[in-house]
Design an enzyme around this catalytic site. Structure first.
Site, PDB file in Angstrom:
ATOM      1  N   LYS A  83       0.844  -1.200   0.000  1.00 58.01           N
ATOM      2  CA  LYS A  83       0.000   0.000   0.000  1.00 58.01           C
ATOM      3  C   LYS A  83       0.877   1.246   0.000  1.00 58.01           C
ATOM      4  O   LYS A  83       1.928   1.268   0.638  1.00 58.01           O
ATOM      5  CB  LYS A  83      -0.888  -0.037   1.241  1.00 58.01           C
ATOM      6  N   SER A 158      -9.736   1.547   3.234  1.00 53.40           N
ATOM      7  CA  SER A 158      -8.951   2.385   2.358  1.00 53.40           C
ATOM      8  C   SER A 158      -7.934   1.626   1.505  1.00 53.40           C
ATOM      9  O   SER A 158      -7.440   2.159   0.522  1.00 53.40           O
ATOM     10  CB  SER A 158      -8.195   3.430   3.193  1.00 53.40           C
ATOM     11  N   SER A 182      -9.586  -1.053   7.273  1.00 52.27           N
ATOM     12  CA  SER A 182      -9.107  -0.862   5.905  1.00 52.27           C
ATOM     13  C   SER A 182      -8.467  -2.072   5.251  1.00 52.27           C
ATOM     14  O   SER A 182      -8.168  -2.024   4.059  1.00 52.27           O
ATOM     15  CB  SER A 182      -8.119   0.292   5.846  1.00 52.27           C
TER      16      SER A 182
HETATM   17  N1  GLN Z   1     -13.089   3.410   6.932  1.00 52.96           N
HETATM   18  C1  GLN Z   1     -12.278   3.729   8.071  1.00 52.96           C
HETATM   19  C2  GLN Z   1     -11.919   5.191   8.050  1.00 52.96           C
HETATM   20  O1  GLN Z   1     -12.254   5.817   7.110  1.00 52.96           O
HETATM   21  C3  GLN Z   1     -11.080   2.865   8.117  1.00 52.96           C
HETATM   22  C4  GLN Z   1      -9.825   3.451   7.637  1.00 52.96           C
HETATM   23  C5  GLN Z   1      -8.609   2.607   7.877  1.00 52.96           C
HETATM   24  O2  GLN Z   1      -8.690   1.523   8.460  1.00 52.96           O
HETATM   25  N2  GLN Z   1      -7.478   3.129   7.476  1.00 52.96           N
HETATM   26  O3  GLN Z   1     -11.335   5.706   8.952  1.00 52.96           O
END
Ligand code: GLN
Length: 479
Positions: A83, A158, A182
């Protein structure tokens, strides 16, 4: 580079290594095949950068060494994507944000060092929501990522690029980061495995910080055994992360089938936001588990409604502090206007460099930390977090595993949630619990929906109990 289509099929690291030893496959062939697939599937937009030449060179070098009799590293020739929030020395690192435009890493993340030491081939950086904030991968400065199963749908986020790269066979395994789901949620949307380790299991050194007391590097893969192996490699020992448990996790071994004590939260399965078909399918599966001799109990969990608010108060607070460093002076994007005095220069750079969602969270986080509101929001949310930890410890006195849905629905259509951030935040209801409490969680791709999309179920154990989480997962994936 131009690639002709190659035939190479990846099943598992073990099979791949056997094929390499028997001479029926080579690392070069594998890399060529992935590069050609990445080329053909460009429209998915999974990668922000592909390191084609160096991946190929590395593959050839590994082939030479193996043939010369050098023993193979544990990730010998394994083609991995990372990532774009994980630092890889001398390679771009963008967090999918304009503010890190043209930024090149000065050092390796610990996870990168550990993978390279075991002879992994890092084929590229993967697209994601800007600074890992989002659930759809639509918040990327490099454009959205498409779900390979249905190009009108999001891959989740994400770590959307990391999920799609494994889903569409654009690498063997990938790393993402999981602050609130995410890794698990995009794995769920894409029909693959996604593991978030215990907080403190994997070093965060070289992982761009979103919310430091939540962030963990996570793994996407197709088989439990592969995920377990990659975890063993990246976990433990590092002088640069003071929150890290230094001991390596217990080595993966297949356990004889056993009976588990499994709990699920009644309020979670009864939640009105949960897709009825997901609810029924999970309940049906738990009935089968019961028949097979496992204990499955619905337990009362009245804290459910507090977890999303607590998560968004705490993570935005941490983000507002973590993202203060992007000031246009030290690295990355800088506003073109050279005449500004310093404060104006910071403001302009940050206004231009950050995207909408990141700005929203910085503002929210600054607000909840401000003198007049600190106790009402930040302190309260910390108290909720503590309550959750205590309640969770009690649950694991009586149970081995907690299961929950991973997400309330299958993958959304592109654009469906973009105008309604609150509804997108609320969909994190099942994943943020593990980050608030620090426990490990995995999404198991067990089901298909009548709408044609996959979905999974999420399993969790007590902290630092990944081995039993993976053994449970293996057993459930076999049935
Ligand atoms: N959807 C969650 C957020 O927007 C998770 C993000 C993540 O785990 N980086 O914060």
């Amino acid at each position: 580079m131009n690639f002709t289509r190659r035939l190479f099929t990846f099943y598992s690291i073990q099979d791949y290594h056997t094929a390499l030893q028997e001479g029926t496959a080579s690392c070069e062939e594998a890399v060529l095949s992935y590069l050609s697939a990445i080329d053909r599937q460009k429209h998915l937009n999974a990668y922000t950068a592909v390191y084609d030449k160096e991946a190929l060179e590395k593959a050839r070098e590994l082939d030479r060494q193996r043939k010369a009799g050098k023993p193979m590293g544990r990730l010998h020739g394994v083609v991995i994507g990372i990532k774009d929030v994980i630092a890889y020395k001398d390679h771009p690192l963008t967090a999918a944000s304009h503010i890190l435009q043209n930024y090149i890493s000065l050092y390796n993340a610990t996870v990168v060092d550990k993978m390279l030491a075991e002879e992994a081939i890092l084929i590229g950086h993967l697209n994601c929501d800007e600074f890992a904030m989002g659930s759809t991968n639509e918040n990327s400065a490099y454009g959205k990522v498409l779900n390979a199963l249905d190009n009108d749908r999001v891959p989740g986020g994400s770590s959307g690029g990391s999920a799609v790269a494994v889903q569409a066979n654009l690498c063997m395994l990938s790393l993402g980061s999981d602050t609130g789901g995410s890794v698990r949620q995009p794995a769920d949307f894409c029909g693959i495995l996604g593991l978030k380790p215990t907080y403190g299991r994997v070093s965060r050194y070289g992982l761009i910080a979103y919310a430091s007391s939540f962030d963990q590097v996570g793994i996407f893969g197709r088989t439990v055994r592969d995920v377990a192996l990659l975890l063993e490699v990246i976990a433990g020992e590092d002088d640069y992360d003071s929150t890290l448990k230094q001991q390596a996790p217990p080595v993966w071994r297949e356990a004889p089938s056993r009976k588990y004590r499994i709990a699920y939260f009644k309020q979670a399965l009864d939640h009105p936001g949960l897709d009825p078909e997901i609810r029924e399918t999970i309940l049906q599966r738990t009935a089968e588990w019961r028949q097979a001799g496992h204990t499955v109990e619905a337990i009362d969990f009245d804290l459910l409604d507090y977890i999303v608010p607590a998560y968004y108060v705490l993570t935005t607070a941490e983000a507002s502090s973590n993202l203060a460093r992007y000031d246009g002076v030290r690295y990355g994007y800088r506003t073109a206007d050279k005449q500004l005095e310093l404060t104006e220069f910071y403001k302009r750079t940050r206004s231009e460099g950050f995207g909408r969602e990141v700005k929203r969270r910085i503002l929210l986080g600054t607000f909840v930390l401000s003198a007049g509101y600190y106790d009402a929001y930040y302190t309260k949310a910390q108290q909720v977090r503590q309550l959750l930890v205590e309640r969770t410890n009690l649950i694991f006195k009586d149970f081995d595993i907690i299961i929950l849905p991973t997400a309330p629905t299958t993958a959304w259509r592109i654009g469906e949630k973009m105008d309604d951030p609150i509804s997108m935040y609320l969909a994190d209801i099942y994943t943020v619990y593990a980050n608030l409490t620090g426990i490990p969680g995995i999404s198991l791709p067990l089901f298909g929906h009548t709408n044609g999309m996959p979905f999974g179920v999420q399993a969790m154990t007590s902290r630092f109990n990944e081995l039993s989480l993976l053994q449970f997962s293996h057993q459930m994936m076999q049935q």
